[in-house]
Design an enzyme around this catalytic site. Structure first.
Site, PDB file in Angstrom:
ATOM      1  CE  LYS A  90     -54.608 -58.506 -44.690  1.00 51.88           C
ATOM      2  NZ  LYS A  90     -53.604 -58.645 -46.064  1.00 51.88           N
ATOM      3  CD  GLN A 111     -60.367 -56.986 -49.784  1.00 52.80           C
ATOM      4  OE1 GLN A 111     -60.028 -57.156 -51.053  1.00 52.80           O
ATOM      5  NE2 GLN A 111     -60.237 -57.939 -49.024  1.00 52.80           N
ATOM      6  CE  LYS A 114     -63.782 -59.644 -50.364  1.00 54.67           C
ATOM      7  NZ  LYS A 114     -62.673 -60.358 -51.257  1.00 54.67           N
ATOM      8  CE  LYS A 126     -57.582 -57.551 -54.570  1.00 54.38           C
ATOM      9  NZ  LYS A 126     -58.137 -58.668 -53.890  1.00 54.38           N
ATOM     10  N   GLY A 165     -52.027 -62.030 -51.233  1.00 54.82           N
ATOM     11  CA  GLY A 165     -52.159 -62.504 -52.668  1.00 54.82           C
ATOM     12  C   GLY A 165     -53.478 -61.945 -53.275  1.00 54.82           C
ATOM     13  CG  ASP A 166     -56.648 -60.882 -56.123  1.00 58.69           C
ATOM     14  OD1 ASP A 166     -57.816 -61.320 -55.221  1.00 58.69           O
ATOM     15  OD2 ASP A 166     -57.063 -60.877 -57.490  1.00 58.69           O
ATOM     16  CB  THR A 209     -60.258 -67.782 -50.412  1.00 60.21           C
ATOM     17  OG1 THR A 209     -59.160 -66.718 -50.103  1.00 60.21           O
ATOM     18  CG2 THR A 209     -61.290 -66.913 -51.213  1.00 60.21           C
ATOM     19  CG  ASN A 240     -55.354 -69.901 -53.314  1.00 62.25           C
ATOM     20  OD1 ASN A 240     -56.178 -69.330 -52.560  1.00 62.25           O
ATOM     21  ND2 ASN A 240     -54.635 -70.559 -52.286  1.00 62.25           N
ATOM     22  CB  SER A 378     -55.418 -62.061 -44.388  1.00 57.65           C
ATOM     23  OG  SER A 378     -54.830 -62.477 -45.629  1.00 57.65           O
TER      24      SER A 378
END
Ligand code: NDP
Ligand code: 2IT
Length: 445
Positions: A90, A111, A114, A126, A165-166, A209, A240, A378
């Site tokens: 993820k 990630q 996290k 990622k 997204g990123d 976020t 964002n 998410s």
């Protein structure tokens, strides 16, 4: 087995040449957990360190598409499926010209920890591309997204790998990619998160976020008997994360005096109010303009080519990109009386800057803790998709708050030093334990 962090890092460096961001991310984690794993040598016997820094799989592919002139364009696409010990891969997709394998390995590595901190069952991954959405027409962005997903669709799935997204990937791009995935696989599943509300998205995911980062900052301040109220806050970025961090700061009574983009920063000493923020959201999300236009519109200062860190503030929220706070910026922030940093971006503070923050014992919330709210919601979007239900705004927001509280608690549990919480150490150890234990349980895989 390794005798020192240096010995381990020498091997990491020699095996990952030309990937400085990845090496930087590994160094930070290993520095934090070294002592802990010496005291718990079963991790060493199973060689968890060597295993955890090697992606389970990294896919690199050609992305051919045509621009509006009919010319064939080629970009490079990636998905790094880093670790699936505690759940399916993820993590977001980044579309930016600076994207390469090393950048995505650093992001995928971060990630893992996290996602572990969120308490939800998500592994780390990622992906992205060196495609630059800036200056591209809607039609070009769609053509690119469709081609990118045509290849990516073979590698992902709602129980295998769930991108989101990123940088450079927002609701518009997720929509184009979701449409293409559905067309190829003929199935409507939660294969991506950050979806639109009327086709499987979750309330609060766009905000998550930025809101989560501010909740984390508030948690750190509350632990010291302080709060965001009446604080002067500088924020970098205007995408964002920065937009919704600004919204939440305003709501909690803080004064946000700066935002930025890759061209420069604005300084509004009166503070960005809700009306001005809505103007920025329209500028960035619809008109896709530059932050300098804010200074013209509202007659404020624009610092061309500068980051906002020289502006005096109580709290700084870096929400743009990696290594945007260097050691000297950190010194200036501290000299100017900054009391807290919460990282909305991934690894925005470089190694020297983090050292300065820790040395000076100011509150420093590292990205993998402070920006985990995005991937956490998410995860909640995945749960809602699996149950085929939608939670209300308040339900999701309350769960987000609870998750951020929990991350803060984990950081204090493992990062407690005399009269000081080392949130970097706390986040890394807490994130590591859950993943490492799952790896041990699952054998040598
Ligand atoms: P957006 O694309 O929405 O916004 C990115 C912002 O950062 C823009 O203002 C952009 O300016 C600026 N920026 C990007 N690259 C650079 C650069 N090299 N130098 C200076 N400024 C730059 O992305 P997000 O807001 O989603 O992401 C921001 C950060 O937050 C990233 O580090 C991301 O990894 C992280 N993050 C995002 C999450 C999410 O849910 N979206 C979750 C957790 C972390 P310009 O438009 O000029 O390029
Ligand atoms: O860095 C990140 O945590 C993200 N870009 C969000 C990932 C996600 O899957 O929501």
């Amino acid at each position: 087995m390794y005798n020192s962090v240096n010995e381990f890092m020498e091997k990491v460096s020699s095996k990952n040449t030309a990937q400085p961001e990845f090496i930087q991310a590994v160094q930070e984690v290993v520095d934090s957990i070294w002592e802990y794993i010496q005291d718990n040598p079963h991790y060493l016997y199973a060689n968890i360190l060597d295993r955890i820094i090697e992606p389970e799989r990294a896919i690199i592919f050609r992305v051919p598409w045509r621009n509006d002139k009919g010319e064939v364009q080629i970009n490079r696409g990636y998905r790094v499926e880093f670790n699936s010990a505690i759940g399916p891969y993820k993590g977001g997709l980044r579309f930016h010209p600076s994207v390469n394998l090393g950048i995505l390995k650093f992001l995928g590595f971060e990630q893992i920890f996290k996602n572990s901190l969120t308490t939800l069952p998500m592994g780390g991954g990622k992906g992205g591309s060196d495609f630059d959405p800036k200056g591209k027409s809607e039609n070009e962005v769609m053509s690119f997204c469709q081609s990118f997903m045509t290849e990516l669709s073979r590698h992902i799935g709602a129980t295998t790998d769930i991108p989101a997204g990123d940088i450079g990937v927002g609701g518009r791009e997720i929509g184009f990619m979701f449409g293409q995935y559905k067309r190829i696989q003929n199935e409507f599943t939660g294969v991506l998160t950050g979806k639109g509300l009327n086709w499987g998205g979750s309330l609060i995911r766009p905000e998550a976020t930025g809101y989560g980062c501010v909740y984390f900052a508030e948690n750190m301040l509350n632990a010291k008997g302080d709060s965001l109220k009446n604080k002067t806050i500088t924020i970098s970025g205007s995408g964002n994360v920065a937009q919704f961090a600004t919204e939440k700061c305003i709501e909690l009574g803080g004064k946000v005096v700066s935002l930025s983009d890759s061209s420069g920063s604005i300084y509004d000493k009166n503070g960005i109010n809700t009306e001005k923020l809505h103007w920025i959201m329209d500028l960035k999300n619809n008109r896709r303009g530059r932050i300098s236009e804010y200074a013209e519109k509202f007659d404020t200062i624009y610092k061309n080519g500068e980051r906002p860190w020289s502006i005096k503030c109580d709290i700084a929220l870096p929400c743009a990109t990696q290594n945007e706070i260097e050691e000297n910026d950190a010194k200036i922030l501290i000299q100017n009386g900054c009391i807290a940093i919460a990282e909305g971006a991934n690894m925005p503070s470089n190694t020297g800057a983090i050292e300065k923050f820790i040395e000076s014992k100011i509150l420093f919330g590292p990205g993998k803790a402070a920006n985990a709210g995005g991937v956490a919601v998410s995860g909640l979007e995945m749960s809602q998709n699996a149950m085929r239900i939608n939670w209300s705004r308040d339900e999701v927001d309350n769960k987000l708050k609870e998750i951020m509280n929990n991350i803060h608690r984990q950081c204090t549990e493992y990062g407690n030093e005399e009269n000081f919480t080392n949130y970097v150490k706390g986040a890394n150890i807490a994130g590591f334990i859950k993943v490492a234990d799952a790896m041990l349980d699952q054998g040598v895989v």
